[in-house]
Design a protein around this motif. Structure first.
Motif, PDB file in Angstrom:
ATOM      1  N   MET A 240       0.810  -1.206   0.000  1.00 58.80           N
ATOM      2  CA  MET A 240       0.000   0.000   0.000  1.00 58.80           C
ATOM      3  C   MET A 240       0.849   1.265   0.000  1.00 58.80           C
ATOM      4  O   MET A 240       0.507   2.261  -0.645  1.00 58.80           O
ATOM      5  N   LEU A 241       1.963   1.253   0.720  1.00 56.77           N
ATOM      6  CA  LEU A 241       2.748   2.471   0.928  1.00 56.77           C
ATOM      7  C   LEU A 241       3.935   2.586  -0.012  1.00 56.77           C
ATOM      8  O   LEU A 241       4.538   3.658  -0.116  1.00 56.77           O
ATOM      9  N   GLY A 242       4.311   1.511  -0.677  1.00 60.50           N
ATOM     10  CA  GLY A 242       5.449   1.590  -1.595  1.00 60.50           C
ATOM     11  C   GLY A 242       6.746   1.808  -0.844  1.00 60.50           C
ATOM     12  O   GLY A 242       7.092   1.070   0.066  1.00 60.50           O
ATOM     13  N   LYS A 243       7.469   2.861  -1.203  1.00 62.02           N
ATOM     14  CA  LYS A 243       8.734   3.180  -0.564  1.00 62.02           C
ATOM     15  C   LYS A 243       8.698   4.600  -0.016  1.00 62.02           C
ATOM     16  O   LYS A 243       7.920   5.434  -0.459  1.00 62.02           O
ATOM     17  N   TYR A 324      11.240  17.281   3.378  1.00 62.27           N
ATOM     18  CA  TYR A 324      10.610  16.352   4.307  1.00 62.27           C
ATOM     19  C   TYR A 324      10.469  14.974   3.653  1.00 62.27           C
ATOM     20  O   TYR A 324      10.227  14.877   2.446  1.00 62.27           O
ATOM     21  N   PRO A 325      10.609  13.902   4.427  1.00 61.97           N
ATOM     22  CA  PRO A 325      10.408  12.558   3.860  1.00 61.97           C
ATOM     23  C   PRO A 325       8.964  12.346   3.450  1.00 61.97           C
ATOM     24  O   PRO A 325       8.041  12.869   4.069  1.00 61.97           O
ATOM     25  N   THR A 326       8.771  11.548   2.398  1.00 60.84           N
ATOM     26  CA  THR A 326       7.427  11.272   1.906  1.00 60.84           C
ATOM     27  C   THR A 326       7.395   9.854   1.339  1.00 60.84           C
ATOM     28  O   THR A 326       8.331   9.073   1.548  1.00 60.84           O
ATOM     29  N   PHE A 327       6.338   9.518   0.592  1.00 62.25           N
ATOM     30  CA  PHE A 327       6.150   8.177   0.050  1.00 62.25           C
ATOM     31  C   PHE A 327       6.062   8.233  -1.473  1.00 62.25           C
ATOM     32  O   PHE A 327       5.733   9.269  -2.055  1.00 62.25           O
ATOM     33  N   THR A 328       6.336   7.099  -2.128  1.00 56.97           N
ATOM     34  CA  THR A 328       6.312   7.057  -3.586  1.00 56.97           C
ATOM     35  C   THR A 328       4.905   7.088  -4.181  1.00 56.97           C
ATOM     36  O   THR A 328       4.721   7.696  -5.234  1.00 56.97           O
ATOM     37  N   THR A 423      -1.465  10.247   8.363  1.00 56.97           N
ATOM     38  CA  THR A 423      -1.629  10.187   6.915  1.00 56.97           C
ATOM     39  C   THR A 423      -1.672   8.744   6.420  1.00 56.97           C
ATOM     40  O   THR A 423      -2.483   8.384   5.559  1.00 56.97           O
ATOM     41  N   VAL A 424      -0.795   7.904   6.967  1.00 58.42           N
ATOM     42  CA  VAL A 424      -0.778   6.498   6.572  1.00 58.42           C
ATOM     43  C   VAL A 424      -2.114   5.836   6.899  1.00 58.42           C
ATOM     44  O   VAL A 424      -2.679   5.092   6.087  1.00 58.42           O
TER      45      VAL A 424
END
Length: 450
Positions: A240-243, A324-328, A423-424
């Motif tokens: 679901m979240l990828g990387k 900021y870190p995020t998701f693919t 958010t997740v």
């Protein structure tokens, strides 16, 4: 007609060397405080940030230059300022290029730090006198450099961190970085420990500060999940979240040393690939055949350590380069951007005026930080580093109260991982809901046609 050496070389950077000397002297005079272990956590580790000055071809060191700053052991700690003055007064130093030593860890299946770029160091043993002694011992064991007053200046330390995993939920150890300046103009002979180090690389500080070397690292989300999240739940979250996407810095080594005895250094003869293997290679692209072929990327915990150091040097613009870190996945990425928008705007203003005196807690790989101010009595929220920090605003060089200096990245990201968790959860609910609506709609259409 051959060109002269001074024409072929790029101009020297005396300004950078001057700032470096000022920074090293400041770190020596104002050491960072000791961070005790959290309850029920006994592990401590230390790393060595080793700096050397690469002589220029047009300004070679004179004979005996390495002995100018050598003094006996008894006077070593009391003479850091005098030794720094003597070292930086040399002509070859004033025209040299300062570099930092990095290691690339050996490829070991199952190791969370396998093939990562790092600084020499490791876990403190019971026989080590203190955290600094652990850094010295580990450096000797891993790369063969014996850090003594005869060949180096023990400058000081950087902020100590409580390293955690699982998004700040599980503490692992306290990490203590120490800085050493090598005084010998000749690069030290390196002896790599094959079970720990795959290669070593000297990288110019100019390259580390260059905006052109900024890039991103994609990290598997499952590496950041708690150990209790296993099986189908772990697989589901991964799909679901990828990387996760983290800021990184490409390293340009000026000198590289590889350990030829590590497994995979000489690639084995490839076997005939299966159809599935050919299809996977076409889909994912070519992959490196050995650990020494993978890119040299500085990110995560080691980047956080270097951020504390680099942000004290001009041009002090890391805040503009930091992300900021995020998701693919685009939907999760957009949702995180929208939810954190006001948070990020508020932090940009807050970092200019807020001073934080609490020790920081950093997550390995994620560099998650927990930081709390004086007025906060509750447990500090989780936050993190994924790129260069913004230490310019908290530099002791520009403060009257030196003891109040702290990691401003902790200020920037304090509370950010709370937003990530929300958010997740929302993204997972949204995706499951959308899938359920789609399945329900198809089912209704099927029933109507019956």
């Amino acid at each position: 007609m051959p060109r002269s050496a001074d024409i072929a070389e790029i101009p020297a950077s005396p300004e950078l060397l001057g700032h470096l000397k000022t920074l090293l002297l400041d770190l020596s005079n104002n050491p960072y405080p000791h961070v005790p272990n959290p309850p029920n956590l006994k592990k401590r580790a230390s790393v060595a940030l080793i700096i050397r000055v690469q002589p220029r071809f047009s300004h070679p060191p004179s004979k005996g230059a390495e002995s100018i700053v050598q003094i006996d052991n008894a006077d070593a700690e009391a003479s850091v300022e005098r030794r720094l003055d003597a070292f930086f007064e040399q002509d070859w130093v004033q025209n040299g290029d300062p570099e930092v030593l990095f290691i690339k860890r050996a490829h070991r299946p199952g190791d969370r730090w396998t093939s990562h770029v790092a600084l020499p160091g490791g876990r403190r043993d019971p026989e080590d006198a203190d955290d600094r002694a652990a850094a010295v011992r580990e450096t000797l064991e891993e790369v063969g450099i014996e850090l003594t007053p005869a060949n180096s200046i023990s400058v000081g330390n950087l902020p100590e961190r409580v390293v955690t995993t699982s998004w700040g939920k599980v503490p692992l150890m306290v990490l203590c970085p120490y800085i050493y300046l090598l005084t010998d103009p000749e690069p030290p002979v390196l002896r790599l420990q094959p079970t720990e180090v795959g290669s070593t690389h000297w990288v110019s500080i100019r390259a580390l500060l260059s905006p052109s070397q900024r890039t991103y690292w994609h990290e598997d989300v499952s590496n950041r999940l708690a150990k209790q999240e296993v099986g189908i739940k772990r697989w589901f979250l991964r799909q679901m979240l990828g990387k996760m996407i983290f800021a990184a810095v490409r390293l340009i080594p000026s000198q590289s040393t590889y350990c030829s005895t590590i497994p995979g250094f000489v690639p084995e003869e490839p076997s005939s690939p299966t159809f599935a293997g050919k299809l996977s290679k076409w889909w994912h692209g070519a992959e490196p055949t050995s650990s020494t072929d993978t890119p040299l990327l500085l990110w995560g915990l080691t980047l956080g350590i270097m951020a504390d150091f680099l942000d004290l040097l001009p041009p002090y613009n890391s805040v503009k380069l930091w992300t900021y870190p995020t998701f693919t996945p685009y939907d999760v990425q957009f949702m995180l951007w929208a939810i954190s928008y006001s948070f990020r705007k508020r932090k940009q203003k807050e970092v200019l005026e807020y001073h934080n005196e609490a020790p920081i807690t950093v997550e390995e790989g994620l560099d998650a930080i927990e930081a709390g101010g004086k007025a906060k009595e509750l447990e500090a929220p989780e936050s993190g580093i994924s790129g260069l920090g913004v230490e310019r605003y908290y530099s002791r060089l520009g403060q009257k109260q030196r003891a109040t200096r702290s990691s401003s990245v902790g200020v920037m990201l304090e509370g950010y991982y709370d937003i990530i968790r929300k958010t997740v959860a929302l993204a997972l609910i949204g995706r499951v809901s959308a899938f359920s609506i789609l399945v329900g709609s198809l089912w209704l259409k099927y029933r109507r046609r019956q």
